[in-house]
Design a protein around this motif. Sequence first.
Motif, short mmCIF file in Angstrom:
data_model
loop_
_atom_site.label_atom_id
_atom_site.label_comp_id
_atom_site.label_asym_id
_atom_site.label_seq_id
_atom_site.Cartn_x
_atom_site.Cartn_y
_atom_site.Cartn_z
N LEU A 260 0.81 -1.21 0.00
CA LEU A 260 0.00 0.00 0.00
C LEU A 260 0.84 1.27 0.00
N TRP A 261 2.02 1.22 0.63
CA TRP A 261 2.92 2.37 0.58
C TRP A 261 3.98 2.19 -0.49
N LEU A 262 4.47 0.97 -0.64
CA LEU A 262 5.52 0.72 -1.63
C LEU A 262 5.08 1.11 -3.03
N ARG A 263 3.83 0.84 -3.36
CA ARG A 263 3.36 1.12 -4.72
C ARG A 263 3.32 2.62 -5.02
N LEU A 264 3.34 3.45 -3.99
CA LEU A 264 3.31 4.90 -4.19
C LEU A 264 4.69 5.47 -4.48
N GLY A 265 5.72 4.62 -4.33
CA GLY A 265 7.08 5.08 -4.59
C GLY A 265 7.36 5.21 -6.08
N ARG A 266 8.57 5.61 -6.37
CA ARG A 266 9.01 5.74 -7.76
C ARG A 266 10.23 4.88 -8.01
N GLY A 267 10.44 4.54 -9.26
CA GLY A 267 11.62 3.76 -9.61
C GLY A 267 11.29 2.30 -9.84
N GLY A 268 12.33 1.49 -9.92
CA GLY A 268 12.15 0.09 -10.25
C GLY A 268 12.54 -0.83 -9.11
N VAL A 269 11.83 -1.94 -9.01
CA VAL A 269 12.15 -3.01 -8.06
C VAL A 269 12.62 -4.20 -8.87
N GLY A 270 13.79 -4.73 -8.50
CA GLY A 270 14.29 -5.89 -9.22
C GLY A 270 13.41 -7.10 -9.00
N THR A 271 13.35 -7.56 -7.75
CA THR A 271 12.50 -8.70 -7.39
C THR A 271 11.62 -8.33 -6.21
N ALA A 272 10.32 -8.49 -6.37
CA ALA A 272 9.37 -8.30 -5.28
C ALA A 272 9.28 -9.62 -4.52
N ILE A 273 9.57 -9.58 -3.23
CA ILE A 273 9.66 -10.80 -2.42
C ILE A 273 8.41 -10.90 -1.55
N ASP A 274 7.58 -11.89 -1.83
CA ASP A 274 6.30 -12.07 -1.15
C ASP A 274 6.47 -13.08 -0.01
N LEU A 275 6.08 -12.68 1.22
CA LEU A 275 6.19 -13.55 2.39
C LEU A 275 4.89 -14.26 2.73
N SER A 276 3.88 -14.13 1.87
CA SER A 276 2.54 -14.60 2.23
C SER A 276 2.43 -16.12 2.35
N GLY A 277 3.41 -16.86 1.88
CA GLY A 277 3.34 -18.31 1.97
C GLY A 277 4.08 -18.88 3.16
N LEU A 278 4.51 -18.03 4.09
CA LEU A 278 5.37 -18.49 5.19
C LEU A 278 4.65 -18.57 6.54
N GLY A 279 3.33 -18.46 6.52
CA GLY A 279 2.57 -18.62 7.77
C GLY A 279 2.74 -17.48 8.74
N LEU A 280 3.10 -16.30 8.24
CA LEU A 280 3.32 -15.15 9.11
C LEU A 280 2.07 -14.30 9.30
N ASP A 281 0.92 -14.82 8.89
CA ASP A 281 -0.33 -14.09 9.01
C ASP A 281 -1.16 -14.56 10.20
N LYS A 282 -0.48 -15.12 11.21
CA LYS A 282 -1.17 -15.68 12.37
C LYS A 282 -0.89 -14.85 13.62
N MET A 283 -1.88 -14.83 14.52
CA MET A 283 -1.72 -14.26 15.85
C MET A 283 -1.93 -15.37 16.86
N GLU A 284 -0.97 -15.52 17.77
CA GLU A 284 -1.07 -16.55 18.79
C GLU A 284 -1.03 -15.91 20.17
N GLU A 285 -1.90 -16.38 21.06
CA GLU A 285 -1.97 -15.86 22.42
C GLU A 285 -1.68 -16.96 23.42
N THR A 286 -0.75 -16.67 24.33
CA THR A 286 -0.47 -17.59 25.42
C THR A 286 -0.78 -16.88 26.73
#
Length: 256
Positions: A32-58
Motif C-alpha cells: 500500500l505504501w511501496l506502490r506509491l514510490g518511484r523507480g524500479g524493483v528488481g525482485t518483489a519478495i512475497d512472504l505470504s506463503g510463510l505462515g506469518l499471518d497468524k496471531m497466537e496468544e499464550t
Amino acid sequence: MITIQKYVRAQSLEEAWQLNQVKRNRIVGGMLWLRLGRGGVGTAIDLSGLGLDKMEETETEFSIGAMVTLRQLEQHEGLNTYTNGAVRNAVKDIVGVQFRNMATLGGSIWGRFGFSDVLTVFLAMDCYVELYKGGIVPLEQFAGMKKDNDILVRLIVKKTPGKVVYTAMRNQRTDFPVLTCALSKIGGETKAVIGARPAKAMVIRDEKGLLPDGKAFAAFVAEQAPTDSNIRGSAAYRTHLVRVLVERAARELGGM
C-alpha cells in the motif's frame, strides 16, 4: 508508481533473506505504501506463503506475525481486551476497512513511519520484534535502528500487567494523524509515546512521577517532545496538542 521486474513467493525465510540482500529487491507486505514510490524493483519478495499471518496468544504474550493485517489487529478480542481497546483505537481510523484488510503489521512497524499510529501504540507496551538474523530486540531499540536488509518475522507483546490508552488528532477521519499519543502504566513504569510530530514516535518516561498531576505531566512531555510543521499543522499547534492529548490520556489512565 514503481515497476517490478520479477516476483517471487518465497518458500522459506532463508530464501527471502537471501533475495533481500540485493539492493534493488524489496520485501512486499500489503504493497500500500511501496506502490506509491518511484523507480524500479528488481525482485518483489512475497512472504505470504510463510505462515506469518497468524496471531497466537499464550498466558504470557501475544505473538503477531509480520503478515497479520491491521484489520486482524482491530478485531482480535484477546489483544483488545488486554489493551482496553487501545490497539483498536489506534488502527480504526487508518483510511478504511479495505485498506486495513491489506496493510500489514510488518510493513507498519518496519517502515517506522513518522505518521504511524501502529508504532505509537505498541511502543507504549512491553514489546519486542523478532528479526530473522538479528534475533529478538526491544521495539524501542528497533525503532531507533537504521534500516537494513534483515526481515521482521513477528512482534511479541508481553502481557505485563498495566494499562495503556491511545488517542490521536486528525483533521478529518481516515486522514493521516496530526499527532499521535499513547500513555501507559505497565510493569511499574509510566511512559508517554508521541508520534506524527511529524517525525516518528518517541518514548518519554515519567521519571519525576508527575502523572498524578496530569497538567504537570502534559507540560513535561510537551517540553521533551520536539515538533515541527508540515501541511497538516504547525509546530506550535502540535506542541499544544501534546499538552491536550497527554492530559486527556492521563485522566483516562487514572493518573489524575
